[in-house]
Design an enzyme around this catalytic site. Structure first.
Site, mmCIF file in Angstrom:
data_model
loop_
_atom_site.group_PDB
_atom_site.id
_atom_site.type_symbol
_atom_site.label_atom_id
_atom_site.label_comp_id
_atom_site.label_asym_id
_atom_site.label_seq_id
_atom_site.Cartn_x
_atom_site.Cartn_y
_atom_site.Cartn_z
ATOM 1 N N GLU A 118 0.816 -1.233 0.000
ATOM 2 C CA GLU A 118 0.000 0.000 0.000
ATOM 3 C C GLU A 118 0.840 1.270 0.000
ATOM 4 O O GLU A 118 0.921 1.978 1.003
ATOM 5 C CB GLU A 118 -0.969 0.000 1.190
ATOM 6 N N GLU B 101 -5.075 -8.524 0.038
ATOM 7 C CA GLU B 101 -5.841 -8.223 1.255
ATOM 8 C C GLU B 101 -7.281 -7.928 0.894
ATOM 9 O O GLU B 101 -7.558 -7.258 -0.092
ATOM 10 C CB GLU B 101 -5.311 -6.976 1.990
HETATM 11 C C1 NOJ Z 1 -4.382 -2.406 4.785
HETATM 12 C C2 NOJ Z 1 -3.077 -2.551 5.479
HETATM 13 O O1 NOJ Z 1 -2.140 -3.154 4.627
HETATM 14 C C3 NOJ Z 1 -3.172 -3.316 6.785
HETATM 15 O O2 NOJ Z 1 -1.976 -3.115 7.453
HETATM 16 C C4 NOJ Z 1 -4.369 -2.830 7.556
HETATM 17 O O3 NOJ Z 1 -4.436 -3.370 8.835
HETATM 18 C C5 NOJ Z 1 -5.618 -3.166 6.769
HETATM 19 N N1 NOJ Z 1 -5.577 -2.472 5.513
HETATM 20 C C6 NOJ Z 1 -6.915 -2.750 7.454
HETATM 21 O O4 NOJ Z 1 -6.940 -1.387 7.606
#
Ligand code: NOJ
Length: 483
Positions: free
Chosen positions: A201, A389
């Site tokens: 991200e 994710e």
């Molecule tokens: C994206 C992130 O990569 C992760 O670290 C985070 O906990 C989740 N989204 C949920 O917000």
């Protein structure tokens, strides 16, 4: 189709159907719909779960680990919910054998984790720390012993503090330091790991870390500096692709875990779909678009004007170093409509009543998991995709019987997976899905308040209890289908 089936499809008894003779004959001759509602995934689809170093490991002073910007930020009063830190988190550093057992019991086939840069290079650069390498090797060997395939992310936001002290991502040298660390680490794990992701991200750590200051390192640098450091981030990605390639075994696959802006048509009509395609490249211009195309879009440079980043042709080539797969984190849609403006599209802000999960940013829009991979595949002909994710936050509560009935998370997952299946069944080459997250964990500035796990963690005792959603996911994996 039999009359009984016809009646079932139309919701009545065949005998009582009042259809003109010809209509009834046409219906009876129509091809039979698939009698089973099962949404089956291709054989070998990789069902996984994901975590990240600072969010689960704890043990911040063990194994020779150095300090990261998240240690500093979370210990700064007022920066995180309740002053929560990742000092202990899920204590995964010690409890990983149990958590791997848990994965095994759920049938999880693959696990995405991240390496803490400061466990390998406590000061960001310089002498490596063998204890750090040993920890990850032990953990990966334990995964492999259970038949679980490791997917390794090299940067999930925990930049060494020593590098932040020299300007962090505002300093071009950080891109080089990252590539050195990533190449070295991947080289040390390459006999055990086949899939590496450079960064997680990019937009989140750029925009929240240096734009709004709500994540580490907590700065607000303004548009011009932000655009320049963004450039060093994508450059760091490209340099690390080359470094990993040079130091790993042939056949190693290299990708990224990017949270694209998942442009999604407000309505699936031709004009809104066309607008969504345009929006997709533009809204991702400084991240996946430049990584895939090796150029910033004209609109992006025009929008920034004098604040546009300085770059060389050589850097642009490096940024677009070929990857083997693209991983995307998709949680929420960005709705787009057709528009007569020069851009040809407009982003639609949802009304205040739009439903979201416990995190206020997490608007529910399952179609994002269809449109995101589809647009990546169609725009850049990407042939290997992963959902690195997807998941949901909840205000989970333990019921009197000790169970956690997270019906909201189950609802979210069922709907998103249904849309993922829609894409996969159309031939979009998504090869696997990593649910965020295996465990409740440290949710950055939201501390331990927002729970994302399919396993409930009592942070006082470190007891793990699989939630209803874990049972749902176990079933999905076992049947390789979503109902
Ligand atoms: C994206 C992130 O990569 C992760 O670290 C985070 O906990 C989740 N989204 C949920 O917000």
């Amino acid at each position: 189709m039999s009359r009984r089936n016809l009646a079932r499809v139309l919701g009545g008894s065949a005998a009582s159907l009042c259809l003109p003779h010809t209509a009834s004959a046409t219906l009876l001759n129509a091809p039979a719909p698939d009698p089973s509602p099962a949404r089956t995934f291709p054989q070998g689809f990789l069902w996984g779960s994901a975590t990240a170093s600072y969010q689960v490991e704890g043990a911040i002073h063990e194994g020779g680990r150095g300090t990261s910007i998240w240690d500093t930020f979370s210990h700064t009063p007022g920066k995180t919910f309740n002053g929560d830190t990742g000092d202990v988190a899920d204590d995964f550093y010690h409890l990983y054998p149990k958590d791997i057992e848990l994965m095994k019991s759920l049938g999880v086939k693959t696990f995405r984790f991240s390496v803490a840069w400061t466990r390998i290079f406590p000061n960001g650069t310089g002498a490596p720390n063998q204890q750090g390498v040993d920890f990850y090797r032990r953990m990966i060997e334990a995964l492999l012993a259970k038949g679980i395939q490791p997917f390794c992310t090299l940067y999930h936001w925990d930049l060494p503090q020593t590098l932040q002290d020299k300007g962090g991502w505002e300093n071009r040298d950080t891109a080089k330091a990252f590539a050195d660390y990533a190449g070295y680490t991947a080289g040390k794990l390459s006999d055990l790991v086949s899939h590496f992701m450079t960064m997680n991200e990019m937009s989140t750590f750029v925009e929240l870390g240096y734009g709004t200051g709500t994540h580490a390192p907590g700065l607000k640098v303004g548009q011009k500096r932000l655009a320049q450091l963004n450039h060093y981030v994508v450059l760091g990605h490209g340099m690390s692709v080359q470094a990993i390639r040079a130091q790993t075994r042939p056949g190693t696959k290299i990708g990224i875990a990017d949270n694209i802006t998942a442009t999604t048509p407000v309505i699936e009509s031709p004009e809104h779909i066309a607008a969504t395609r345009k929006a997709f490249r533009e809204e991702n211009a400084m991240f996946l678009t430049v990584v895939e195309e090796g150029r910033y879009t004209d609109q992006y440079l025009k929008r920034l004007g004098p604040d546009a980043p300085k770059f060389t042709a050589e850097e642009m080539k490096t940024i677009a170093s070929p990857m083997d797969f693209v991983g995307v984190n998709i949680y929420t849609p960005t709705y787009v409509r057709a528009d007569n403006s020069e851009k040809g599209y407009a982003v639609v802000t949802p009304p205040k009543s739009y439903p979201h999960m416990y995190s206020s940013w997490l608007n529910i829009g399952p179609e994002a998991l269809y449109w995101g991979p589809k647009l990546i595949h169609e725009t850049w002909n990407v042939k290997e995709l992963y959902i690195t994710e997807n998941g949901a936050s909840s205000k989970d509560e333990v019921a009197p019987d000790g169970e956690i009935y997270d019906t909201d998370r189950v609802m979210y997952l069922r709907n998103y997976l249904t849309q993922l299946h829609r894409g996969v069944s159309e031939g979009i080459p998504v090869k696997g899905y990593f649910l965020w997250s295996l465990l409740d964990n440290y949710e950055w500035a939201d501390g331990y308040e927002k729970r994302f796990g399919i396993t409930y963690v009592d942070f006082k005792t470190q007891k793990r209890t699989p939630k209803l959603s874990a049972k749902f996911y176990k079933d999905v994996i076992a049947k390789n289908e979503v109902l």
